[in-house]
Design a protein around this motif. Sequence first.
Motif, PDB file in Angstrom:
ATOM      1  N   VAL A   1       1.017  -1.334  -0.096  1.00 23.69           N
ATOM      2  CA  VAL A   1       0.063  -0.097   0.022  1.00 23.69           C
ATOM      3  C   VAL A   1       1.040   1.081  -0.046  1.00 23.69           C
ATOM      4  O   VAL A   1       1.942   1.350   0.738  1.00 23.69           O
ATOM      5  CB  VAL A   1      -0.782   0.079   1.259  1.00 23.69           C
ATOM      6  N   GLY A   2       0.681   2.189  -0.833  1.00 21.63           N
ATOM      7  CA  GLY A   2       1.388   3.358  -0.816  1.00 21.63           C
ATOM      8  C   GLY A   2       0.495   4.689  -0.822  1.00 21.63           C
ATOM      9  O   GLY A   2      -0.531   4.586  -1.800  1.00 21.63           O
ATOM     10  N   LEU A   3       0.724   5.669  -0.286  1.00 23.80           N
ATOM     11  CA  LEU A   3       0.000   6.866  -0.166  1.00 23.80           C
ATOM     12  C   LEU A   3       0.836   8.046  -0.646  1.00 23.80           C
ATOM     13  O   LEU A   3       1.883   8.289   0.060  1.00 23.80           O
ATOM     14  CB  LEU A   3      -0.522   7.093   1.390  1.00 23.80           C
ATOM     15  N   LYS A   4       0.396   8.783  -1.642  1.00 29.90           N
ATOM     16  CA  LYS A   4       0.760   9.960  -1.771  1.00 29.90           C
ATOM     17  C   LYS A   4      -0.090  11.004  -1.402  1.00 29.90           C
ATOM     18  O   LYS A   4      -0.921  11.123  -1.776  1.00 29.90           O
ATOM     19  CB  LYS A   4       0.991  10.273  -3.514  1.00 29.90           C
ATOM     20  N   PRO A   5       0.373  11.819  -0.596  1.00 30.07           N
ATOM     21  CA  PRO A   5      -0.437  12.814   0.087  1.00 30.07           C
ATOM     22  C   PRO A   5      -0.844  14.077  -0.616  1.00 30.07           C
ATOM     23  O   PRO A   5       0.012  14.379  -1.725  1.00 30.07           O
ATOM     24  CB  PRO A   5       0.189  13.161   1.649  1.00 30.07           C
ATOM     25  N   THR A   6      -1.654  14.704  -0.226  1.00 26.62           N
ATOM     26  CA  THR A   6      -1.927  16.073  -0.994  1.00 26.62           C
ATOM     27  C   THR A   6      -0.604  17.069  -0.545  1.00 26.62           C
ATOM     28  O   THR A   6      -0.132  17.160   0.241  1.00 26.62           O
ATOM     29  CB  THR A   6      -2.916  16.801  -0.227  1.00 26.62           C
ATOM     30  N   TYR A   7      -0.444  17.822  -1.671  1.00 28.16           N
ATOM     31  CA  TYR A   7       0.684  18.496  -1.735  1.00 28.16           C
ATOM     32  C   TYR A   7       0.795  19.528  -0.636  1.00 28.16           C
ATOM     33  O   TYR A   7      -0.372  20.480  -0.595  1.00 28.16           O
ATOM     34  CB  TYR A   7       0.988  19.351  -3.075  1.00 28.16           C
ATOM     35  N   GLY A   8       1.598  19.548   0.412  1.00 30.21           N
ATOM     36  CA  GLY A   8       1.806  20.422   1.381  1.00 30.21           C
ATOM     37  C   GLY A   8       1.144  19.866   2.856  1.00 30.21           C
ATOM     38  O   GLY A   8       1.311  20.514   3.866  1.00 30.21           O
ATOM     39  N   ARG A   9       0.531  18.734   2.817  1.00 26.57           N
ATOM     40  CA  ARG A   9       0.157  17.841   3.608  1.00 26.57           C
ATOM     41  C   ARG A   9       1.213  17.131   4.631  1.00 26.57           C
ATOM     42  O   ARG A   9       1.232  17.323   5.573  1.00 26.57           O
ATOM     43  CB  ARG A   9      -0.868  16.589   3.282  1.00 26.57           C
ATOM     44  N   VAL A  10       2.294  16.988   3.927  1.00 25.32           N
ATOM     45  CA  VAL A  10       3.505  16.523   4.774  1.00 25.32           C
ATOM     46  C   VAL A  10       4.793  17.575   4.595  1.00 25.32           C
ATOM     47  O   VAL A  10       5.015  17.674   3.114  1.00 25.32           O
ATOM     48  CB  VAL A  10       3.792  15.039   4.363  1.00 25.32           C
ATOM     49  N   SER A  11       5.445  17.668   5.376  1.00 25.55           N
ATOM     50  CA  SER A  11       6.410  18.783   5.091  1.00 25.55           C
ATOM     51  C   SER A  11       7.645  18.145   4.361  1.00 25.55           C
ATOM     52  O   SER A  11       8.136  16.970   4.495  1.00 25.55           O
ATOM     53  CB  SER A  11       7.294  19.043   6.700  1.00 25.55           C
ATOM     54  N   ARG A  12       8.109  18.913   3.504  1.00 25.10           N
ATOM     55  CA  ARG A  12       9.331  18.546   2.430  1.00 25.10           C
ATOM     56  C   ARG A  12      10.666  19.048   3.090  1.00 25.10           C
ATOM     57  O   ARG A  12      11.765  18.754   2.301  1.00 25.10           O
ATOM     58  CB  ARG A  12       9.198  19.097   1.098  1.00 25.10           C
ATOM     59  N   TYR A  13      10.571  19.789   4.327  1.00 28.57           N
ATOM     60  CA  TYR A  13      11.904  20.140   4.639  1.00 28.57           C
ATOM     61  C   TYR A  13      12.809  18.865   4.992  1.00 28.57           C
ATOM     62  O   TYR A  13      12.393  17.846   5.883  1.00 28.57           O
ATOM     63  CB  TYR A  13      11.815  20.840   6.142  1.00 28.57           C
ATOM     64  N   GLY A  14      13.954  18.908   4.505  1.00 29.25           N
ATOM     65  CA  GLY A  14      14.877  17.655   4.748  1.00 29.25           C
ATOM     66  C   GLY A  14      14.841  16.689   3.255  1.00 29.25           C
ATOM     67  O   GLY A  14      15.482  15.794   3.795  1.00 29.25           O
TER      68      GLY A  14
ATOM     69  N   SER B   1      11.871  17.774  -7.901  1.00 31.97           N
ATOM     70  CA  SER B   1      11.066  18.826  -8.513  1.00 31.97           C
ATOM     71  C   SER B   1      10.218  19.508  -7.476  1.00 31.97           C
ATOM     72  O   SER B   1       9.116  18.833  -7.036  1.00 31.97           O
ATOM     73  CB  SER B   1       9.974  18.175  -9.674  1.00 31.97           C
ATOM     74  N   SER B   2      10.344  20.540  -7.092  1.00 32.01           N
ATOM     75  CA  SER B   2       9.886  21.246  -6.048  1.00 32.01           C
ATOM     76  C   SER B   2       8.331  21.332  -5.757  1.00 32.01           C
ATOM     77  O   SER B   2       7.853  21.159  -4.976  1.00 32.01           O
ATOM     78  CB  SER B   2      10.544  22.575  -5.408  1.00 32.01           C
ATOM     79  N   SER B   3       7.694  21.587  -6.923  1.00 32.32           N
ATOM     80  CA  SER B   3       6.227  21.817  -7.077  1.00 32.32           C
ATOM     81  C   SER B   3       5.393  20.464  -7.095  1.00 32.32           C
ATOM     82  O   SER B   3       4.252  20.493  -7.028  1.00 32.32           O
ATOM     83  CB  SER B   3       6.034  22.641  -7.987  1.00 32.32           C
ATOM     84  N   LEU B   4       6.301  19.335  -7.060  1.00 31.70           N
ATOM     85  CA  LEU B   4       5.884  18.094  -7.338  1.00 31.70           C
ATOM     86  C   LEU B   4       6.114  17.141  -6.332  1.00 31.70           C
ATOM     87  O   LEU B   4       5.048  16.300  -6.071  1.00 31.70           O
ATOM     88  CB  LEU B   4       6.083  17.477  -8.748  1.00 31.70           C
ATOM     89  N   ASP B   5       7.173  17.125  -5.621  1.00 33.18           N
ATOM     90  CA  ASP B   5       7.576  16.268  -4.671  1.00 33.18           C
ATOM     91  C   ASP B   5       6.717  16.115  -3.352  1.00 33.18           C
ATOM     92  O   ASP B   5       6.092  17.285  -3.006  1.00 33.18           O
ATOM     93  CB  ASP B   5       9.023  16.517  -4.071  1.00 33.18           C
ATOM     94  N   GLN B   6       6.541  15.011  -2.896  1.00 36.07           N
ATOM     95  CA  GLN B   6       5.814  14.909  -1.551  1.00 36.07           C
ATOM     96  C   GLN B   6       6.410  13.452  -0.966  1.00 36.07           C
ATOM     97  O   GLN B   6       6.542  12.478  -1.609  1.00 36.07           O
ATOM     98  CB  GLN B   6       4.297  14.647  -1.654  1.00 36.07           C
ATOM     99  N   ILE B   7       6.566  13.437   0.302  1.00 38.25           N
ATOM    100  CA  ILE B   7       6.936  12.332   1.192  1.00 38.25           C
ATOM    101  C   ILE B   7       5.699  11.807   1.541  1.00 38.25           C
ATOM    102  O   ILE B   7       4.542  12.245   1.704  1.00 38.25           O
ATOM    103  CB  ILE B   7       7.593  12.676   2.239  1.00 38.25           C
ATOM    104  N   GLY B   8       5.748  10.310   1.592  1.00 34.55           N
ATOM    105  CA  GLY B   8       4.367   9.630   1.957  1.00 34.55           C
ATOM    106  C   GLY B   8       5.010   8.179   2.593  1.00 34.55           C
ATOM    107  O   GLY B   8       6.009   7.592   2.298  1.00 34.55           O
ATOM    108  N   PRO B   9       3.993   7.267   3.052  1.00 37.14           N
ATOM    109  CA  PRO B   9       4.212   5.954   3.353  1.00 37.14           C
ATOM    110  C   PRO B   9       4.107   4.811   2.300  1.00 37.14           C
ATOM    111  O   PRO B   9       3.082   4.961   1.574  1.00 37.14           O
ATOM    112  CB  PRO B   9       3.209   5.786   4.759  1.00 37.14           C
TER     113      PRO B   9
END
Length: 452
Positions: free
Chosen positions: A162-175, A180-188
Amino acid sequence: MVTLKKALSLTQEELKEIKKEITHQVHENSELNAYIDEPVESISSGVPILIKDNINVKNWEITCASKILKGYVSPYNASVIEKLHQSGMCAYGRANMDEFAMGSTTETSCYGKTKNPRDTSRVPGGSSGGSAAAVAGGFAIAALGSDTGGSIRQPAGYCGCVGLKPTYGRVSRYGLIAYSSSLDQIGPITQNVEDCAILFDAISGHDKMDSTSALLPSTQTFSKLDRDRRFKIAILDGYLKDADIEIQRAYQETIRTLESMGHQIVSKTMLDTSYHISTYYIICTAEASSNLARFDGVRYGNRAQHVDNLKDLYIKTRSQGFGEEVKRRIMLGSFVLSSGYYDAYYSKAQKIRKLIHKQYEDIFCDADMILSPVAPSVAPKFGATHSPLEMYLSDIYTIGVNLAGLPCISLPIGKSKEGLPVAMQLIGKSFDEQSLLDASYGLEQNLDIHFD
């Protein structure tokens, strides 16, 4: 492997034994090459979570699977790592990945390719292939990945996680080292939907260190999981013309299952996926060419030797340090941003991006979420992709979500005739991860898919 839900109830002594077992399994399954090196932990206690090699963990080497960053040690923790520590978890091991997250197969890593634990002759997907392979292989409880154009969902789909891509801005990208800064998102990436909700809740929430972070508190999706909720789910007519027959059949079977569960299905249309591909690869390569300019041999990682001047240092360091796919995307990005081509390519791509976002909004006026394949085929064999363009086309069903900044979850819904995972994804409204997790939880419980 014990689930994340179960692991959070264990004692520290029991967790120590699990970490020992993970380390043992990493050695036993070294041919998969999912871990970059022997796992170490970021703090002395907590449930071990595997971390993709583009997320900073203090005092760990971080390389983005690139020769250019070998030897660079992070001086700080990414915000998601701090949040893990606050939630009874810890970083444990570095996951292999495509170099700088550029790829769909985890073959571009300077550490060598990762193999799919379901069939070692096949790719695990990318760029978070190490994270997905470790979870699917049973030697990671759960993992963090990053998703720029499907890099969480596609490997999760290929490996049966199972893989989740959260809404952009829902999870911090700091670190997170930016691709691609306007597309990247961390998720589980997790074993099941419950674990996905737990890990997502742990890493979500506003972060003052990230200017793109949404002004929202951490989510509480796990405590609110409801498999009995019913939704209006959109299907996209004509959207599957590029998918294999097996994927098309699985899509229709999933629709029938959702209808039998009481969900309402509505038909919608969307812009041809060829526009998604063109728009995505113009925007992401343009941003990559800018983000990767900082890696020049002066400030980070490796530095070329025997140079004559500063220009020579730049050229030799980048030529020796970057792999072929990264060089290709930097060159393409520099081209579309160059004088004379900016308006013809980059500006036009931004207009199409707005159109794609508007089409999603229009669909969501009459639906709660959208059902889509994750990829046009099951995990391909190594060597089956003969050109970069073929690799790019494997992203046709995932990249639109990133262009629109929407949340999306991938989960296994069946097996191919060869016993390989077949996955579908549900795309939701901005910041409505709860509905996606609820719908996925119900579908997962109904299907009860298991892999040997």
